[in-house]
Write an enzyme that holds these catalytic residues in place. Structure first.
Site, PDB file in Angstrom:
ATOM      1  N   SER A   1     116.496  40.054  22.942  1.00 34.12           N
ATOM      2  CA  SER A   1     117.227  41.319  22.871  1.00 34.12           C
ATOM      3  C   SER A   1     116.268  42.399  22.405  1.00 34.12           C
ATOM      4  CB  SER A   1     118.406  41.203  21.908  1.00 34.12           C
ATOM      5  OG  SER A   1     119.105  42.428  21.800  1.00 34.12           O
TER       6      SER A   1
ATOM      7  N   HIS B   1     113.370  52.964  21.025  1.00 34.02           N
ATOM      8  CA  HIS B   1     113.722  54.338  20.683  1.00 34.02           C
ATOM      9  C   HIS B   1     112.442  55.193  20.701  1.00 34.02           C
ATOM     10  CE1 HIS B   1     117.864  53.543  19.564  1.00 34.02           C
ATOM     11  NE2 HIS B   1     117.467  52.531  18.822  1.00 34.02           N
TER      12      HIS B   1
ATOM     13  N   HIS C   1     117.575  49.585  26.556  1.00 32.10           N
ATOM     14  CA  HIS C   1     118.065  48.347  25.952  1.00 32.10           C
ATOM     15  C   HIS C   1     118.054  47.256  27.015  1.00 32.10           C
ATOM     16  CE1 HIS C   1     121.704  45.687  25.753  1.00 32.10           C
ATOM     17  NE2 HIS C   1     121.137  45.361  24.614  1.00 32.10           N
TER      18      HIS C   1
ATOM     19  N   ASN D   1     118.766  42.719  27.300  1.00 27.79           N
ATOM     20  CA  ASN D   1     118.894  41.400  26.696  1.00 27.79           C
ATOM     21  C   ASN D   1     119.233  40.377  27.770  1.00 27.79           C
ATOM     22  OD1 ASN D   1     121.933  40.310  26.321  1.00 27.79           O
ATOM     23  ND2 ASN D   1     121.941  42.549  26.250  1.00 27.79           N
TER      24      ASN D   1
ATOM     25  N   ARG E   1     120.287  35.984  27.849  1.00 26.23           N
ATOM     26  CA  ARG E   1     120.664  34.935  26.909  1.00 26.23           C
ATOM     27  C   ARG E   1     121.285  33.736  27.621  1.00 26.23           C
ATOM     28  NH1 ARG E   1     123.732  39.349  26.930  1.00 26.23           N
ATOM     29  NH2 ARG E   1     125.928  39.114  27.512  1.00 26.23           N
TER      30      ARG E   1
ATOM     31  N   HIS F   1     136.507  55.521  22.468  1.00 30.16           N
ATOM     32  CA  HIS F   1     136.979  56.512  21.507  1.00 30.16           C
ATOM     33  C   HIS F   1     136.368  57.888  21.757  1.00 30.16           C
ATOM     34  CE1 HIS F   1     133.197  55.071  19.757  1.00 30.16           C
ATOM     35  NE2 HIS F   1     133.155  56.157  19.015  1.00 30.16           N
TER      36      HIS F   1
ATOM     37  N   GLY G   1     124.369  35.371  11.398  1.00 31.52           N
ATOM     38  CA  GLY G   1     122.992  35.569  11.834  1.00 31.52           C
ATOM     39  C   GLY G   1     122.210  36.421  10.844  1.00 31.52           C
ATOM     40  N   ARG G   2     120.973  36.648  11.185  1.00 32.79           N
ATOM     41  CA  ARG G   2     120.087  37.404  10.304  1.00 32.79           C
ATOM     42  C   ARG G   2     120.359  38.895  10.486  1.00 32.79           C
ATOM     43  NH1 ARG G   2     114.750  39.567  10.403  1.00 32.79           N
ATOM     44  NH2 ARG G   2     113.719  39.340   8.381  1.00 32.79           N
TER      45      ARG G   2
END
Length: 307
Positions: free
Chosen positions: A91, A95, A105, A107, A109, A174, A258-259
């Protein structure tokens, strides 16, 4: 089901992406932190900070396992609740410093859910998407051309399907607006069989650099000032909102204990929220929200017709 081959590819992809980011930045380098997860597995987080081109870049590899799939992974597959699991992936979020260079971005998996006495259930997912702060049609068109090229060997219906899924997924309900100009998003993919699905995963992962690096090269030296910087910081707030409210990867990481540092590495180093910001009519900032963040078929757009 060759899980070690997937891990080998993912680790190599992480290294190749980091090398390319470092080369184009020319100043900063990635710092790696290997970590272990008490419940099982671990990973390697690589972060580049305060470079000449990139303000922050995070590229994370993880391979974690546990006794029970978290709720975010079983929401669409309730029959798998209670199974042990392993999940691995790469992932990344980039920036840039220059507001004219988009954030990107990606990722990819693999999930495997297991239960004694039954065949493992597996699926793959991933994709990549682009979040500009100032819109350029040629950038969006190039991004989608590469995305389509990654999909074409797997069927003509693949790009339109996963492009539409990306548009739908990276939408801030939103706010009533898209996070960026889209790209590809797929999940729960296993109907092709393991080998073909893994081939597709590799095609998408390998396409990321081809999609992003030419855009960075094109925009990184454009002059910018305080106006552009403040707009970039304001629009980064949308990125943060999406990741903390909707993103499945963030939810999975937090729910699976997770971390935290690795899970939240995707957030930008600086961001601002201002009340009631409205871009001036006819401005480049207004063009972003009024044109570029609208869902559209970028492969049919004539750059001459775009603001």
């Amino acid at each position: 089901m060759d899980i070690p081959a997937v891990e080998t590819f993912l680790r190599d992809l992480q290294s190749r992406i980091c090398c390319s980011i470092e080369q184009i930045d020319g100043q900063a380098v990635f710092v790696e932190e290997a970590w272990d997860r008490p419940e099982g597995g671990g990973g390697a987080t690589r972060v580049l900070s305060e470079g000449a081109v990139f303000e922050k870049a995070g590229v994370n590899f993880s391979h974690v396992m546990g006794d029970n799939l978290p709720g975010s992974a079983t929401a669409g597959r309730p029959q798998l609740a209670g199974r042990s699991f392993q999940a691995m992936g790469v992932s990344l979020v980039i920036h840039p410093k220059n507001p004219y260079v988009p954030t990107s971005h990606a990722n990819i998996r693999l999930f495997v859910a297991e239960k004694a006495g039954e065949a493992p259930v597996w699926w793959m997912g991933g994709g990549f998407d682009l979040t500009p702060y100032y819109g350029y049609a040629e950038d969006a068109i190039h991004w989608h051309q590469v995305a389509k090229g990654a999909c074409d060997p797997f069927g003509e219906e693949v790009y339109p399907k996963y492009k539409a899924w990306c548009d739908e997924y990276f939408f801030l309900k939103h706010r009533g607006e898209s996070r960026g100009v889209g790209g590809l998003f797929f999940d729960d993919l296993n109907e092709w069989g393991f080998d073909k699905t893994f081939d597709f995963l590799q095609s998408v992962g390998n396409a990321y650099l081809d999609a992003y690096m030419p855009i960075v090269e094109r925009r990184k030296d454009q002059p910018w000032g305080e106006r552009e910087r403040q707009w970039q910081l304001y629009r980064r707030g949308r990125y943060v909102e999406f990741n903390l409210v909707y993103d499945r990867g963030t939810l999975f990481g937090l729910q699976s204990n997770g971390r935290t540092e690795s899970i939240l590495m995707s957030l930008p180093p600086l961001v601002r929220w201002d009340y009631g910001v409205t871009a001036q009519s006819g401005s480049p900032e207004a063009a972003l929200t009024e044109y570029y963040l609208e869902h559209r078929d970028w492969l049919s757009v004539d750059p001459a017709d775009a603001p």
